[in-house]
Structure formats: C-alpha cells, structure tokens
Enzyme design. Structure first.
Site, mmCIF file in Angstrom:
data_model
loop_
_atom_site.group_PDB
_atom_site.id
_atom_site.type_symbol
_atom_site.label_atom_id
_atom_site.label_comp_id
_atom_site.label_asym_id
_atom_site.label_seq_id
_atom_site.Cartn_x
_atom_site.Cartn_y
_atom_site.Cartn_z
ATOM 1 N N ASP A 1 -9.051 3.311 -2.506
ATOM 2 C CA ASP A 1 -10.070 3.718 -1.531
ATOM 3 C C ASP A 1 -11.357 4.205 -2.186
ATOM 4 O O ASP A 1 -11.617 5.413 -2.267
ATOM 5 C CB ASP A 1 -9.486 4.816 -0.635
ATOM 6 N N ASP B 1 0.842 -1.198 0.000
ATOM 7 C CA ASP B 1 0.000 0.000 0.000
ATOM 8 C C ASP B 1 0.881 1.254 0.000
ATOM 9 O O ASP B 1 2.101 1.167 0.171
ATOM 10 C CB ASP B 1 -0.891 -0.043 1.254
ATOM 11 N N GLU C 1 2.577 5.057 -4.040
ATOM 12 C CA GLU C 1 2.552 5.962 -5.222
ATOM 13 C C GLU C 1 3.849 6.731 -5.353
ATOM 14 O O GLU C 1 4.204 7.061 -6.495
ATOM 15 C CB GLU C 1 1.361 6.901 -5.101
#
Ligand code: GLC
Length: 694
Positions: free
Chosen positions: A405, A298, A301
C-alpha cells in the site's frame, strides 16, 4: 531449513563467518563488520530508504503497515541478501525465517550489525569480484526466478473495488474503445460474499463462469484477490472443513487462534503444514475451472487487525475512561501488535508445534505454495500469474510481488524505482508498485510520470484504494490520457525486447532490472536503472520537472526522447552528467553503445499473437548482438528447451554494416517473423535503415 527447539541448538563453538565478527549470547547470534567510508551496501529487496542501504535500521519481519514513511523499519517481506561493495566486495545471505535486525550504520555510522534471536541459521557468504557474479551465486543457491505467462507483461488495471460484472465490463469496454492496451483486470475483496474467501457473490456475479469467458474473449484475464483469513461461520464450508480437519493455526493458550480481519472474526490456515497447503490449493477449484489464470494473495504477513481480546480490551478501556478520564498510556488499538503473533502456534508436517514467530516470515511463502498447489492440480503444466504481498527469499521462484500500500506521493514513485532494483537483485524479477499510488488522491502529472515509469516496471499495474480519486487512464482528461496511452503503447511495442531479455536474465541468473553500478564503475545513481542489457531508463520523478540530470557512465549512449513509439528524436551523448529536458509528454530512454533493442507494432492485448514484424534499433559503433527469444508464452515447456532464438549481430564496416542472423528454432515454437527492419545509428547519431523480407 528445520527450526530446532531452543534446547537443541548449539551455542558452541562460535561460528567463524568470513568478514564478520560473530558473537553468541543467550538470545542468539550477533554479526558485526566495520564499513569503510566508501563501502556501499545493496540488497534487502522490499525495504524503504535509499538503494545504498547504509544509514538505516531494517527489521525483517513481515508486517502490514500501510503508511510507508521513511522512518519505518519493516514492510511486508523479508529478503535477507546483502551485497557489500568496496575494498572487500562480497555477498551475504541469511537463511532464517524469523525476525532479523540489520543495522547498517544507523546506530553506529561505520558499523554493519546483524542480530538474530536464534542460532539455528544457515549463512552464505559469496566471495566474487564482480557484483553480477555474486547475484548469480546467490540465485544458484536460492533458485531461478519466477516466469509468469507472457500476457502478464501487459498493462493491468485494478481498483479497490470493481465489485460487480457490469463495472468490470464497462472498464474493459472503455479500454478497447479508447485503444489503451490492457491484459488484466483485478477483482478486489468485494467480489466475495461477505469477504468469505473462495465464495463469489451470486448477486454481483450472476454467471461468473460465463463472465470469465466473455472477458477472456475480449482479451482480459480476471485476477481475483485471495485473503488467508477464513470467516468463523458455521455452515460456511471452508470454515467447517478447516475446523474439522484441524487446519487452522492454534493459540498458545488454548484452542484455535482468532484474528479479526476483513470478514470479522476469522481463523488463519496453518500453511506450515503440507496437508493444509494441499487443501487450500484444492479450494481454488471453482475459480480455476472457471478459467481464472491468476491470483493476488493479500494480507498474508499475516495481517491481524484485532483479536477478540484486543476488542474486549478496547471496551474495558472505554468503560474505564468514562469513570476516570482519558489515559493515553493505556490506549493501544494498533493492528498487528506483537502479542497477537506471540500467541500463534503452527504445526509442521512432523506434527511438532512451532511458535509462529520462529517462522513468521514463511507465512506468505506457505500461502503462495498452497496457491501453486491449486494451479498444479487444476491447470497442470500451465504458467500462472501469482502476486503475493508478503514474501521471503524463495518465493521469488514461484511468484511475483507488488509492493503493497504505497501512496500517491512523488517519494513513493522514487521508492518504486529503488525497490525494483533491490528486488530484482534478490531474485524478484517480476515485481512492481501500484502505479499512481494506492492511498491518497493522485493527480494528472504524477499519474503520467508514474505510468511512464510503469513502461519499465515488470509488473505494470495501476491500483488504488477505496475512497480515493479514480485513476483509470481516462480519469484525468484527454491530454493526460493521450500521453499515457502513448507510453503504454511503447511498453507493448517493446515486448519482443522485454520478454527476450527477461528470459535471458532468468537463464543467466542476472538481475533484469539493475543499478548502473552493477555494470559500470560509476558514482552513486539511485534513480536510473538498466532494463535488460541495452536500455537505461531515467524516469522523471519530481513534480513540475521539465527535465532531469542524467548520469551517463563509461560508454556513449543514444538518447531516444520518446513521444510516440513510431517517432524518433535521437541524439548521441558522450559519457558525463547532463541536464536533459523532458516535457510531460516525453520520456528519456537511453540505448547503450553497441547494443540492440527490438520492437514490434503495439496491440490492444498480448494474447497469443506471435510477432511477425520486428524492428531492430541499434546504436552500433563496433559490434552488437541481441538474442530474440520466443516460447509458447503459457506453459513451462521452455524449461525443457522448448524455445527458439534468433541471434542478430550487427557489425560496423567502414560506412556500412553487416547483418548476421542465426536461428535456433525448436519445432514446437517456430519463429514467425517475416519482416525485419533495421534502424542502426552510428556515433554521430546518423542512421541507416534496412528491410529484410522473407
Ligand atoms: C490491502 C491491499 C490492497 C487491497 C486492500 C483491499 O490493503 O494491500 O491492495 O486493495 O487490502 O483488499
């Protein structure tokens, strides 16, 4: 690809790219193509908006933005593959790891414009007549899709967070007591000690190794989250070691780059470097040796909440506000600001520094590769489950993705359907959205409809955010629970079909989930999809709907109005558009004319159980073939041909059918089916049943 420093890039001559006008200016490359009114544009993987990507501007720059409203230009990944369908049908793949702006009729109604602030880019144009051939060519260039272990096709339960042993144990027990199938339970950030990556809280997990083992014996894989940001804390081995070895990203100004993420101030590993990836892989040792077989990567980015400068800037502004009042212009507390990324410098294997922004979209890829290093080191030859939030083209070879999300909104259920198609055509066969929605409170009807869609989502994971309503299947009362359990039993019953078709699609480089237009000359349909070659799913995606319009193109279709896996309520439909009722406990499943589907008895978890009894449901007006596939479900040996197939052909002969079976068995993977049940429907929807016992 190599990223050349600006001085070395060639500005001349302007490249000729079929179908496009190309211009080069001091910033980089610009491509433009006029779109005709009926041209459609597909692709771009994980992006918002419609399936036909016309009418929106897309910024391919991996970004952690948890509010996926329709105006947003970017999400967590970059998948720069487009298929233009129309007078000139062709595919386009832009192999470039930095920001790409793709404006598909947003600024100018009939213009497709692509802007890249660099010229060092490889561009591929695929000129094939058939859309499926374009995808095949693209996957031939970029690589064959990821195959997870077989258990990863089961239902998976997640929540931010199930923070300790007893909570996870309780969740697992409830699944088994209530007979709701489940194969994996996720561990979100609270399993760690103070969010320090690669730690396990001793307080909440007294005997982690024993616990993993216990859960596995009950048929549950535990899937811990791994975040890249390493807490700045002397004495914490990952931090000390990373600093000593020079493995963290640098700041363009001085020293190491600091980001604030879950653990507070942290450093980001420099995954651009092979040594760093090897090191990161080795850090998975304890988890892997404890028997963990899957991770979710997770925040890669990378997500940056703040930097120390942004935090001190915040205090300065507050201080100024005390004296001079509120100045809206000056307030920018947003996470992931562009100046954070401009400050990051990474280092390649050759020791050359690269501004992070040039290779921004590779960060998640590097982290996934680093995780694979760990799997290869500690579980060599074994398949693994790996989900990554950030990805770019290429990641589809080594990992699956969840789409980040989303919210408990009907609109996001529809986005899930569209993204499944766009992702599959860009090579991400194993993907899915958080069922039920991650943010906001979900409710029974939405949860049921989403779970029904989940039956056909390759990654089938229910996940929700901290502070939202619990959304385990039993959280909504008995009636919703029963409906969802029947839906999930169907998923498990369909496993022989799903797995066989998934593996066929991997071998033949054909999208596992695909829009109807890839197979039929049809009008635009964005909320129905082919699941493998035989099944078309038409999920209900509107609130309070007691049915939906369904577009049935080109051939006849057998509707199975599903309530229970062992009940049939079927009807034949001619091509056309119909309103078909579907109560909350019903799903609309269509079997294409002259195709077969295979099923078995559902189980509580996939485990290693092999299929003994196979039910073949067919809609045969002429001839249909299905290839049942088996491998060991857990290693990569299938790549060397260690798999077996049973080809089943059914041909209509006057009032009867002939059945032909052809086994191609590999010694290591015997097909253990000893009972074949045939349930074949004709053009009138009449069925015959046959049973063959070996
Ligand atoms: C991010 C992830 C989400 C996770 C949360 C806490 O928002 O996308 O899935 O639950 O972080 O780790």
């Amino acid at each position: 690809m190599t990223v050349l420093p600006v001085e070395e890039r060639s500005l001349d001559p302007i490249p000729t790219i079929n179908h496009f006008d190309s211009t080069v200016d001091e910033k980089g490359l610009c491509l433009a193509q006029t779109l005709l009114p009926h041209d459609k544009v597909f692709g771009l993987g994980q992006t918002l908006g419609s399936l036909n990507k016309r009418g929106k501007l897309y910024r391919l720059y991996a970004t952690d933005d948890p509010v996926h409203t329709p105006d947003k230009e970017c999400l967590y990944g970059s998948h720069p593959f487009l298929i233009i369908v129309g007078a000139n049908t062709f595919g386009l793949f832009l192999d470039y790891p930095g920001e790409i702006i793709i404006d598909i009729g947003f600024t100018d109604l009939d213009l497709l414009q692509i802007r890249i602030n660099n010229c060092d880019i490889d561009i591929y144009v695929f000129e094939c007549k058939r859309i499926l051939d374009i995808v095949r060519e693209y996957l031939t260039v970029t690589g064959s899709p990821y195959v997870p272990p077989k258990w990863a096709f089961g239902y998976q339960q997640s929540r931010w967070s199930y923070p300790d042993e007893s909570t996870i144990l309780e969740i697992g027990k409830t699944f088994r007591q209530k007979g709701f199938p489940c194969d994996a339970i996720y561990m979100d950030i609270d399993y760690m000690d103070a969010y320090k990556v690669f730690t396990i809280s001793e307080q909440r997990f007294k005997n982690f190794e024993g616990f993993v083992d216990l859960m596995k014996r009950e048929g549950f894989r535990l899937v811990p989250i791994i975040d890249p940001a390493v807490k700045v804390e002397e004495g914490y081995n990952v931090y000390d070691d990373g600093v000593k070895k020079g493995f963290f990203c640098k700041s363009a100004r001085d020293g190491l780059f600091f980001a604030a993420v879950w653990p507070g101030f942290a450093h980001l590993p420099d995954f651009h470097n092979n040594d760093v990836r090897k090191w990161w892989g080795s850090l998975h040792k304890r988890l892997l040796e404890a028997g963990i077989e899957g991770f979710w990567n997770d925040m890669n980015e990378p997500s940056i909440f703040y930097t120390p400068e942004a935090v001190s800037g915040f205090y300065d502004i507050v201080e100024q506000m005390r004296h001079r009042g509120f100045d809206r212009e000056k307030i920018d507390f947003k996470s992931n600001r562009s100046e954070f990324f401009e400050d990051i410098v990474q280092t390649g294997d050759d020791g050359i520094s690269v501004p992070h922004n040039r290779i921004h979209n590779l960060y998640g890829f590097g982290m996934a590769q680093a995780t694979v290093e760990g799997f290869n080191q500690y579980r060599p030859g074994q398949r693994y489950l790996l989900l990554t939030r950030s990805s770019c083209t290429g990641v589809h070879r080594i990992a699956g993705i969840w789409t980040g999300d989303n919210m408990s909104w009907w609109e996001h259920l529809l986005s899930h359907i569209r993204m499944l198609m766009s992702l599959s055509m860009t090579g991400f066969f194993y993907s899915g959205a958080d069922l039920g929605g991650f943010g906001c409170d979900t409710h029974a009807e939405l949860m049921i409809r989403w779970m029904q869609l989940g039956v056909f989502s390759p990654l089938c994971r229910n996940h929700s955010a901290m502070g939202t309503r619990f959304q385990e299947p039993w959280a909504f009362g008995d009636k919703p629970f029963d409906i969802m359990r029947e839906a999930m039993r169907l998923r498990y019953a369909l496993l022989p079909y799903t797995y066989s078709e998934y593996m066929r699609c991997v071998r033949e480089l054909e999208p596992f989930i695909s829009p109807l237009i890839f197979h039929f000359d049809t009008v635009d349909v964005e909320d129905q999809f082919m699941y493998g070659g035989s099944i078309m799913a038409a999920p209900v995606c509107q609130s309070n709907a007691k049915g939906r319009y369904v577009n049935l193109p080109s051939v006849r279709w057998l509707l199975w109005r599903f309530r229970r896996f062992d009940e049939r309520d079927v009807a034949v439909y001619e091509p056309g558009v119909y309103y078909i009722s579907a109560e909350l406990d019903e799903m609309l499943i269509f079997i294409k004319e002259n195709t077969l589907v295979s099923m078995t008895q559902p189980v509580d978890f996939i485990g290693h159980r092999t299929c003994k009894s196979l039910t073949v449901i067919g809609f045969v007006t002429d001839k249909a073939t299905f290839t049942y596939y088996e491998d060991d479900g857990e290693t990569f040996k299938y790549k060397d041909g260690s798999f077996s197939t049973l080809s089943i052909t059914i041909e209509k002969e006057d009032d009867d059918y002939s059945i032909m079976l052809a086994k191609d068995e590999h010694a290591d993977v015997p097909i253990e089916i000893n009972e074949l049940i045939f349930e074949i429907y004709d053009a009138q929807g009449h069925s015959i049943c046959r049973r063959i016992v070996e």
